[in-house]
Design a protein around this motif. Structure first.
Motif, mmCIF file in Angstrom:
data_model
loop_
_atom_site.group_PDB
_atom_site.id
_atom_site.type_symbol
_atom_site.label_atom_id
_atom_site.label_comp_id
_atom_site.label_asym_id
_atom_site.label_seq_id
_atom_site.Cartn_x
_atom_site.Cartn_y
_atom_site.Cartn_z
ATOM 1 N N GLU A 99 33.432 15.948 -0.146
ATOM 2 C CA GLU A 99 33.334 14.666 0.555
ATOM 3 C C GLU A 99 32.458 14.785 1.799
ATOM 4 O OE1 GLU A 99 36.214 11.343 2.729
ATOM 5 O OE2 GLU A 99 37.118 12.918 1.500
ATOM 6 N N GLU A 100 32.609 15.883 2.514
ATOM 7 C CA GLU A 100 31.822 16.088 3.724
ATOM 8 C C GLU A 100 30.328 16.167 3.390
ATOM 9 O OE1 GLU A 100 31.323 19.385 7.323
ATOM 10 O OE2 GLU A 100 33.128 19.402 6.064
ATOM 11 N N ARG A 101 30.002 16.887 2.290
ATOM 12 C CA ARG A 101 28.589 17.019 1.908
ATOM 13 C C ARG A 101 28.013 15.685 1.411
ATOM 14 N NH1 ARG A 101 26.375 21.774 -1.665
ATOM 15 N NH2 ARG A 101 24.449 20.744 -0.967
ATOM 16 N N ILE A 102 28.833 14.907 0.728
ATOM 17 C CA ILE A 102 28.375 13.581 0.287
ATOM 18 C C ILE A 102 27.982 12.736 1.492
ATOM 19 C CG2 ILE A 102 29.160 11.382 -0.702
ATOM 20 C CD1 ILE A 102 30.763 13.024 -2.757
ATOM 21 N N ASP A 109 21.642 11.208 -5.986
ATOM 22 C CA ASP A 109 21.667 12.292 -6.969
ATOM 23 C C ASP A 109 22.746 13.312 -6.637
ATOM 24 O OD1 ASP A 109 19.578 11.064 -8.233
ATOM 25 O OD2 ASP A 109 18.259 12.806 -8.253
ATOM 26 N N PHE A 110 22.830 13.710 -5.364
ATOM 27 C CA PHE A 110 23.854 14.685 -4.979
ATOM 28 C C PHE A 110 25.250 14.136 -5.257
ATOM 29 C CE2 PHE A 110 26.986 16.423 -2.084
ATOM 30 C CZ PHE A 110 26.843 17.786 -2.318
ATOM 31 N N THR A 111 25.504 12.908 -4.836
ATOM 32 C CA THR A 111 26.829 12.305 -5.019
ATOM 33 C C THR A 111 27.192 12.237 -6.499
ATOM 34 O OG1 THR A 111 26.489 10.979 -3.020
ATOM 35 C CG2 THR A 111 28.255 10.296 -4.493
ATOM 36 N N ALA A 112 26.264 11.752 -7.329
ATOM 37 C CA ALA A 112 26.542 11.604 -8.766
ATOM 38 C C ALA A 112 26.800 12.945 -9.436
ATOM 39 C CB ALA A 112 25.380 10.891 -9.447
ATOM 40 N N SER A 113 26.194 14.012 -8.908
ATOM 41 C CA SER A 113 26.322 15.340 -9.534
ATOM 42 C C SER A 113 27.663 16.011 -9.286
ATOM 43 C CB SER A 113 25.218 16.265 -8.998
ATOM 44 O OG SER A 113 25.495 16.669 -7.662
ATOM 45 N N ARG A 114 28.440 15.476 -8.353
ATOM 46 C CA ARG A 114 29.665 16.184 -7.964
ATOM 47 C C ARG A 114 30.754 16.147 -9.047
ATOM 48 N NH1 ARG A 114 28.008 19.961 -5.291
ATOM 49 N NH2 ARG A 114 26.263 19.347 -6.625
#
Length: 439
Positions: A99-102, A109-114
């Motif tokens: 959550e912190e990295r999002i 792209d980062f969020t969807a990849s989690r």
């Protein structure tokens, strides 16, 4: 020992009980060494896929500057999976970090990849296997295209001496050092990439169906199962809408002649469908292998006398379309005519009107008209080229159903015939073709 790479789709990751079944499947065959997983899919009708929850998180983050509330369903989903697995794994800390990295990355792209990332972390714990983050081994170049040379080398190095490993699918790292995703459904591509990197003997793609059917079961009741299909046939059918497997997942394994087998996580005893190179392909004994199609195309029909003798006519038309960044599906042509078949959504926002005006200026056609709401249907099979009367059988079936064909296109490979019909005739046409060849 031969190596099998297994990719498990979203339904295979849906909850802890299904993941227990996945573990049994993997451990039942010592050759299943390298595993690629998707984000959790739907558990029941009306449920929401984790990837869709994550896209909603990103939307909330951009609008409000924080995704804490939108991330809660994701947090709950993964906590429940770990609980169902009775797994001694500190998922809460991993979710906090995610959550912190999002919030920090603010990248769609980062969020969807989690979803894939978290699935892989959990499955690695379940199997006692090594977790390898896709962003460390799968790369994209500065144009956003998959960088095979660098990726295969990195994957091979990361797996040196590793007995079993788990990869998250769907994403890798872009040239800017940030997480970048494939198109939706891209975990299929990730699995194929890993299979190519280790020169696997087989790429198993585990999903919720027992392989390919000859056509869409939502249109035809209980169509025949396809036991064996070639890469070329699959490419044609996938491109035209048969969506068991991502169309682009064929390319990495095809270059190494690695076969793919579609398997059912919920019926692992089923044979599934084997996808293989033409050199290893054994036809099923039928003229047609499968039928698939898509709706909502627009045809731009252009006519000009002596078009065939006008040097550069076609290239001028194509230059207009290319300049507008519009992909063309097909270009049926005659001596004095040519047609551009384009997905209708590519012509929105005034593009259609602009293209028509620019074509008029570029080539001064005698006639030009637009035909909208067209569906394309592909009839595919290696047996078509060697069977006398295939075309007659196809068009007799369509004529018997009283369907008017708006367009015909046959590839030079002779393994497919594509017809264009009105959107309203789409389902009716597929039924007619299926009955003509399979009944």
């Amino acid at each position: 020992m031969a190596i099998k790479v297994c990719k498990f789709g979203g339904t295979s990751m849906a909850d802890g009980n299904v993941i227990k079944n996945v573990k049994k499947i993997i451990e039942s065959d010592a050759e299943r060494r390298f595993i690629v997983v998707s984000a959790p899919g739907k558990r029941y009708s009306g449920d929401t896929k984790v990837t869709d929850l994550l896209y909603a998180c990103h939307e909330k983050l951009i609008k409000e500057g924080d995704c804490k509330k939108a991330f809660e369903p994701v947090r709950t989903r993964f906590c429940n999976i770990v609980k169902e697995l009775n797994l001694n794994f500190d998922i809460a800390s991993v979710l906090d970090e995610t959550e912190e990295r999002i919030n920090t990355e603010k990248s769609e792209d980062f969020t969807a990849s989690r979803g894939e990332y978290l699935s892989a972390r959990i499955v690695a714990e379940v199997l006692g296997a090594k977790f390898i983050d896709a962003e460390d081994v799968i790369f994209f170049d500065s144009d956003g295209a998959f960088d095979g040379k660098s990726s295969y080398k990195a994957i091979s190095a990361a797996l040196s001496g590793v007995e079993r490993a788990v990869f998250p699918g769907f994403y890798g790292k872009g040239a800017n050092g940030k997480v970048k995703t494939f198109s939706r459904g891209g975990s299929d591509i990730s699995g194929a990439v890993v299979a190519r990197a280790v020169n696997a003997s087989l790429y198993e793609n585990w999903t919720d169906v027992s392989g390919f059917m000859a056509c869409d079961p939502r249109i035809v009741d209980s169509p025949k199962w396809i036991k064996t299909i070639s890469y070329r046939e699959l490419r044609e059918l996938s491109y035209m809408g048969a969506n068991v497997l991502h169309a682009d997942s064929i390319f990495p394994v095809r270059t190494a002649n690695i076969p793919i087998r579609i398997k059912n996580t919920f019926r692992p005893e089923d044979e599934g469908t084997l996808i293989c190179p033409v050199s290893r392909y054994t036809p099923m004994g039928t003229t047609v292998t499968g039928i698939a199609g898509k709706k909502n195309f627009t045809v731009i029909y252009i006519e000009k006398s002596l078009m065939n003798s006008e040097v550069g006519f076609i290239s001028k038309v194509l230059d207009v379309v290319a300049d507008e960044m519009i992909p063309i599906e097909h270009i049926p042509s005659g001596i004095d005519t040519m047609s551009l078949v384009i997905a209708s959504d590519e012509l929105e926002g005034g593009k259609l009107e602009r293209v028509l005006e620019r074509i008029k200026v570029a080539v001064a056609p005698d006639t030009m008209r637009v035909i909208e709401n067209i569906a394309l249907i592909a009839t595919v099979g290696h047996g078509m080229s060697s069977s006398v009367g295939t075309s007659a059988k196809l068009f007799n079936a369509i004529a018997s159903a009283e369907i008017n064909v708006k367009m015909i296109d046959q590839g030079s490979s002779e393994i497919n015939i594509i017809v264009g019909v009105k959107n309203d005739d789409y389902e009716k046409c597929i039924k007619a073709i299926y009955n003509g060849f399979f009944k």
